[in-house]
Design an enzyme around this catalytic site. Sequence first.
Site, short mmCIF file in Angstrom:
data_model
loop_
_atom_site.label_atom_id
_atom_site.label_comp_id
_atom_site.label_asym_id
_atom_site.label_seq_id
_atom_site.Cartn_x
_atom_site.Cartn_y
_atom_site.Cartn_z
N TYR A 260 0.84 -1.20 0.00
CA TYR A 260 0.00 0.00 0.00
C TYR A 260 0.88 1.25 0.00
CZ TYR A 260 -3.19 3.59 1.70
OH TYR A 260 -3.90 4.75 1.86
N LYS B 74 1.47 4.00 -3.14
CA LYS B 74 1.26 5.44 -2.91
C LYS B 74 2.50 6.22 -3.35
CE LYS B 74 0.17 6.57 1.20
NZ LYS B 74 -0.32 7.03 2.49
#
Length: 114
Positions: free
Chosen positions: A22, A26
Amino acid sequence: WMDDDLVNDITPKLLGKRPNTYTYTKALAESVVQQEGAKLNIAIVRPSIIGASWKEPFPGWIDNFNGPSGIFIAAGKGILRTMRASNNALADLVPIDVVVNMTLAAAWYSGINR
Protein backbone atom coordinates in the site's frame (compact mmCIF):
# COMPACT_ATOMS: atom_id res chain seq x y z
CA TRP A 1 1.35 -12.35 -15.87
CA MET A 2 3.87 -13.27 -13.16
CA ASP A 3 3.60 -16.48 -11.27
CA ASP A 4 3.27 -16.38 -7.48
CA ASP A 5 6.85 -17.47 -6.83
CA LEU A 6 8.27 -14.61 -8.89
CA VAL A 7 6.00 -12.07 -7.21
CA ASN A 8 7.03 -13.37 -3.77
CA ASP A 9 10.70 -13.16 -4.75
CA ILE A 10 10.67 -9.59 -6.06
CA THR A 11 8.22 -7.98 -3.62
CA PRO A 12 10.71 -7.48 -0.73
CA LYS A 13 13.21 -5.94 -3.16
CA LEU A 14 10.61 -3.55 -4.57
CA LEU A 15 9.32 -2.52 -1.15
CA GLY A 16 12.75 -1.70 0.23
CA LYS A 17 12.18 -0.04 3.60
CA ARG A 18 8.45 0.44 3.03
CA PRO A 19 6.26 -1.67 5.32
CA ASN A 20 3.75 -2.90 2.72
CA THR A 21 2.55 -2.70 -0.88
CA TYR A 22 0.00 0.00 0.00
CA THR A 23 2.71 2.50 0.97
CA TYR A 24 4.80 1.41 -2.02
CA THR A 25 2.03 2.06 -4.54
CA LYS A 26 1.26 5.44 -2.91
CA ALA A 27 4.92 6.40 -3.36
CA LEU A 28 4.82 5.26 -7.01
CA ALA A 29 1.71 7.35 -7.69
CA GLU A 30 3.22 10.41 -6.03
CA SER A 31 6.38 9.98 -8.10
CA VAL A 32 4.37 9.88 -11.33
CA VAL A 33 2.39 12.97 -10.29
CA GLN A 34 5.59 14.86 -9.49
CA GLN A 35 7.29 13.88 -12.77
CA GLU A 36 4.36 14.22 -15.16
CA GLY A 37 2.75 17.22 -13.46
CA ALA A 38 5.83 19.43 -13.31
CA LYS A 39 4.01 22.28 -15.05
CA LEU A 40 0.81 21.94 -13.01
CA ASN A 41 -0.14 23.38 -9.65
CA ILE A 42 -0.18 20.22 -7.55
CA ALA A 43 -0.44 19.56 -3.84
CA ILE A 44 -0.15 16.07 -2.39
CA VAL A 45 -2.12 15.68 0.84
CA ARG A 46 -1.35 12.61 2.95
CA PRO A 47 -3.49 12.46 6.09
CA SER A 48 -3.14 9.65 8.59
CA ILE A 49 -6.16 7.55 9.60
CA ILE A 50 -9.34 9.57 9.08
CA GLY A 51 -11.97 9.51 11.79
CA ALA A 52 -15.23 11.20 12.73
CA SER A 53 -15.59 14.97 12.48
CA TRP A 54 -14.38 17.38 15.12
CA LYS A 55 -16.80 20.27 14.45
CA GLU A 56 -18.29 20.18 10.94
CA PRO A 57 -21.01 19.39 10.03
CA PHE A 58 -21.38 18.45 13.72
CA PRO A 59 -19.11 16.71 16.26
CA GLY A 60 -18.85 12.98 15.70
CA TRP A 61 -20.30 12.94 12.17
CA ILE A 62 -19.21 10.03 9.98
CA ASP A 63 -20.81 8.54 6.87
CA ASN A 64 -19.37 5.03 6.98
CA PHE A 65 -18.28 2.20 9.23
CA ASN A 66 -14.80 1.78 7.76
CA GLY A 67 -11.58 1.83 9.74
CA PRO A 68 -11.72 2.96 13.35
CA SER A 69 -15.37 4.08 13.13
CA GLY A 70 -16.51 0.49 12.74
CA ILE A 71 -14.50 -0.56 15.78
CA PHE A 72 -15.91 2.28 17.90
CA ILE A 73 -19.49 1.54 16.85
CA ALA A 74 -19.12 -2.21 17.40
CA ALA A 75 -17.64 -1.61 20.85
CA GLY A 76 -20.36 0.92 21.71
CA LYS A 77 -23.11 -1.50 20.72
CA GLY A 78 -21.52 -4.35 22.66
CA ILE A 79 -20.80 -6.43 19.55
CA LEU A 80 -17.05 -6.09 20.00
CA ARG A 81 -16.28 -6.99 23.61
CA THR A 82 -12.56 -7.68 23.48
CA MET A 83 -9.71 -6.72 21.25
CA ARG A 84 -6.02 -7.41 21.44
CA ALA A 85 -4.03 -4.20 21.70
CA SER A 86 -0.97 -2.69 23.30
CA ASN A 87 -1.26 -0.26 26.20
CA ASN A 88 1.58 1.73 24.61
CA ALA A 89 0.01 2.00 21.14
CA LEU A 90 -1.15 5.38 19.85
CA ALA A 91 -4.00 5.80 17.40
CA ASP A 92 -2.97 8.44 14.87
CA LEU A 93 -6.45 9.66 13.92
CA VAL A 94 -7.35 12.96 12.29
CA PRO A 95 -10.94 14.26 12.06
CA ILE A 96 -12.49 14.32 8.59
CA ASP A 97 -13.36 18.02 8.75
CA VAL A 98 -9.72 18.86 9.50
CA VAL A 99 -8.64 16.79 6.46
CA VAL A 100 -11.18 18.50 4.19
CA ASN A 101 -10.14 21.97 5.36
CA MET A 102 -6.46 21.10 4.99
CA THR A 103 -7.06 19.77 1.46
CA LEU A 104 -8.89 22.94 0.44
CA ALA A 105 -6.15 25.11 1.95
CA ALA A 106 -3.43 23.07 0.18
CA ALA A 107 -5.26 23.42 -3.15
CA TRP A 108 -5.62 27.18 -2.65
CA TYR A 109 -1.99 27.58 -1.63
CA SER A 110 -0.78 25.48 -4.55
CA GLY A 111 -2.90 27.49 -6.97
CA ILE A 112 -1.64 30.82 -5.68
CA ASN A 113 2.01 29.98 -4.92
CA ARG A 114 3.20 27.65 -7.65
